[in-house]
Scaffold this active site. Structure first.
Site, PDB file in Angstrom:
ATOM      1  N   ASP A  20       0.008 -14.970  -9.287  1.00 46.11           N
ATOM      2  CA  ASP A  20       0.085 -14.227  -8.020  1.00 46.11           C
ATOM      3  C   ASP A  20       1.364 -13.397  -7.935  1.00 46.11           C
ATOM      4  O   ASP A  20       1.348 -12.238  -7.519  1.00 46.11           O
ATOM      5  CB  ASP A  20       0.070 -15.193  -6.821  1.00 46.11           C
ATOM      6  CG  ASP A  20      -1.305 -15.784  -6.566  1.00 46.11           C
ATOM      7  OD1 ASP A  20      -2.261 -15.390  -7.256  1.00 46.11           O
ATOM      8  OD2 ASP A  20      -1.414 -16.648  -5.670  1.00 46.11           O
ATOM      9  N   GLU A  34       1.344 -10.342 -10.087  1.00 48.71           N
ATOM     10  CA  GLU A  34       0.544  -9.287  -9.458  1.00 48.71           C
ATOM     11  C   GLU A  34       1.278  -8.664  -8.274  1.00 48.71           C
ATOM     12  O   GLU A  34       1.257  -7.443  -8.085  1.00 48.71           O
ATOM     13  CB  GLU A  34      -0.806  -9.848  -8.996  1.00 48.71           C
ATOM     14  CG  GLU A  34      -1.702 -10.249 -10.162  1.00 48.71           C
ATOM     15  CD  GLU A  34      -3.007 -10.887  -9.723  1.00 48.71           C
ATOM     16  OE1 GLU A  34      -3.997 -10.773 -10.453  1.00 48.71           O
ATOM     17  OE2 GLU A  34      -3.044 -11.527  -8.644  1.00 48.71           O
ATOM     18  N   ASP A  60      -3.100  -6.566  -8.080  1.00 45.76           N
ATOM     19  CA  ASP A  60      -4.238  -6.971  -8.907  1.00 45.76           C
ATOM     20  C   ASP A  60      -5.051  -5.747  -9.341  1.00 45.76           C
ATOM     21  O   ASP A  60      -5.406  -5.592 -10.515  1.00 45.76           O
ATOM     22  CB  ASP A  60      -5.095  -7.940  -8.073  1.00 45.76           C
ATOM     23  CG  ASP A  60      -6.457  -8.196  -8.670  1.00 45.76           C
ATOM     24  OD1 ASP A  60      -6.528  -8.989  -9.614  1.00 45.76           O
ATOM     25  OD2 ASP A  60      -7.445  -7.600  -8.199  1.00 45.76           O
ATOM     26  N   GLU A  89      -0.084  -8.604  -3.393  1.00 44.73           N
ATOM     27  CA  GLU A  89      -0.780  -9.130  -4.574  1.00 44.73           C
ATOM     28  C   GLU A  89      -2.186  -8.525  -4.667  1.00 44.73           C
ATOM     29  O   GLU A  89      -2.657  -8.191  -5.766  1.00 44.73           O
ATOM     30  CB  GLU A  89      -0.874 -10.662  -4.455  1.00 44.73           C
ATOM     31  CG  GLU A  89      -1.613 -11.317  -5.599  1.00 44.73           C
ATOM     32  CD  GLU A  89      -2.469 -12.472  -5.132  1.00 44.73           C
ATOM     33  OE1 GLU A  89      -2.232 -13.008  -4.034  1.00 44.73           O
ATOM     34  OE2 GLU A  89      -3.407 -12.823  -5.875  1.00 44.73           O
TER      35      GLU A  89
END
Lengths: 233, 233
Positions: free
Chosen positions: B121, B124, B52, B48
């Site tokens: 989350d 991502e 991101d 994650e």
């Protein structure tokens, strides 16, 4: 000035910019644009917006790959240390980018050329321009030279604890056995003192003292790192 | 479950994952790992972290290219609207990712599967896994289908003012002439009322009323956008 910059980038970094307008934009502050209204210039902010995201990704990707055991929290702290204003400003100075910024007279007088916030912006906008003009591989090559070696030099050690840093440093070239041994436990009840050493594959590489076993281990790791880095240079 | 997820990704998005462990990691929450200690599983947080940054870059690059006249401040606001938790959670739901998350029993009972923060989350971490397994072009293709069409649907209009949105909408296929005309100015001194219309290449496409000329123009642009989007569907 853009010609000089382009020649400098070519001789120093082997980068041959194709789009000079883009390069000029990346090194031009709004104050300069305002003083030259007839030239219809652009200033760096949009490219900086892009460069910021480019740096975030390639720094993230590098530390994700390099530290396969580091949990997210520490990756995030490490990235934050690497991509902060102070770091980028230092990289910009090291690359002599400060010499090539186009500033308005007022900003020049106010000392903007040596301001961390501007140098950080210019580092980001240069990366954005490099990404647009030369693609991601050129960016990766550039930051592999300018940013990543600072990890080995300990610039960002404060973001990751010394034991983790030592482990990553030693295990880059393969698995090694790292052990901490308590050598002595003394001091007084109010001021305890622990001494610990750290060994790699049975050989002692550092020693440290602290008010708890953990602090002593950190100090030992820090001492070992310092020694190993000196030996490497 | 990972087999089902992989089949779903293949049939729905044409994505053939190579590394199933990575895909499993991206959809596994820590609570599930804790409940299955013998399986030595990994949870999504590290991927994650990477995903991101991947999303930040490719969203930034897209809006940088698509809105060549948008200043940095507005680009930043637009990106913030696009990459926020609420948006990513909505994308995750739309992609039915919620069905494939591996959760511990306690988290399941607590309703985590429908929690925005977890869905964000997972969106991502899926992107991070896709980037590692299939490369950036696969990521760009995926977000070109899942994220970017929402710009045309007006999801992020609140981040950019309506006049800017209308201009970008109309000028995507080439230059057009957009004009605002004041139709009437009335109301009282304490409650003035302006009415404005907006035309494209001489043809009226919207009308709006507001307490200032600017507000009336915004309302007219908003009305035009609404109409144009309805026509397009």
């Amino acid at each position: 000035m853009i010609t000089e910059l382009s020649e400098y980038l070519s001789s120093e970094f082997g980068i041959q910019f194709k789009n000079f307008d883009l390069l000029a934009e990346a090194f031009t502050q709004a104050s300069y644009v305002n003083e030259h209204p007839k030239e219809h210039l652009k200033f760096y902010e949009r490219i900086e917006f892009l460069g910021d995201a480019v740096l975030q990704l390639y720094v993230s990707e590098y530390i994700y790959q390099r530290y396969p055991e580091l949990p997210q929290g520490k990756l995030t702290r490490l990235r934050a240390a690497m991509v902060q204003e102070k770091s980028f400003a230092a990289f910009a100075r090291e690359c002599h980018f400060d010499q090539y910024i186009r500033l308005g007279k007022g900003e020049e007088m106010a000392g903007a050329r040596n301001r961390d916030s501007l140098l950080c912006d210019i580092f980001e906008s240069f990366i954005g321009a490099l990404y647009l003009d030369q693609g991601r591989d050129a960016v990766k090559k550039f930051i592999a030279r300018v940013i990543f070696p600072k990890l080995d030099l300990g610039w960002f050690d404060h973001a990751v604890d010394s034991k983790t840093s030592l482990q990553e440093f030693l295990q880059r070239d393969g698995d090694v056995d790292i052990e901490y041994h308590l050598l002595s436990e003394g001091g007084t009840e109010n001021a305890p003192e622990f001494t610990v050493n750290v060994s790699m594959d049975g050989q002692v590489i550092g020693e440290g003292t602290g008010s708890s076993k953990k602090h002593a281990e950190m100090a030992a790791a820090q001492a070992a790192l310092k020694k190993l880095r000196q030996d490497k240079q």
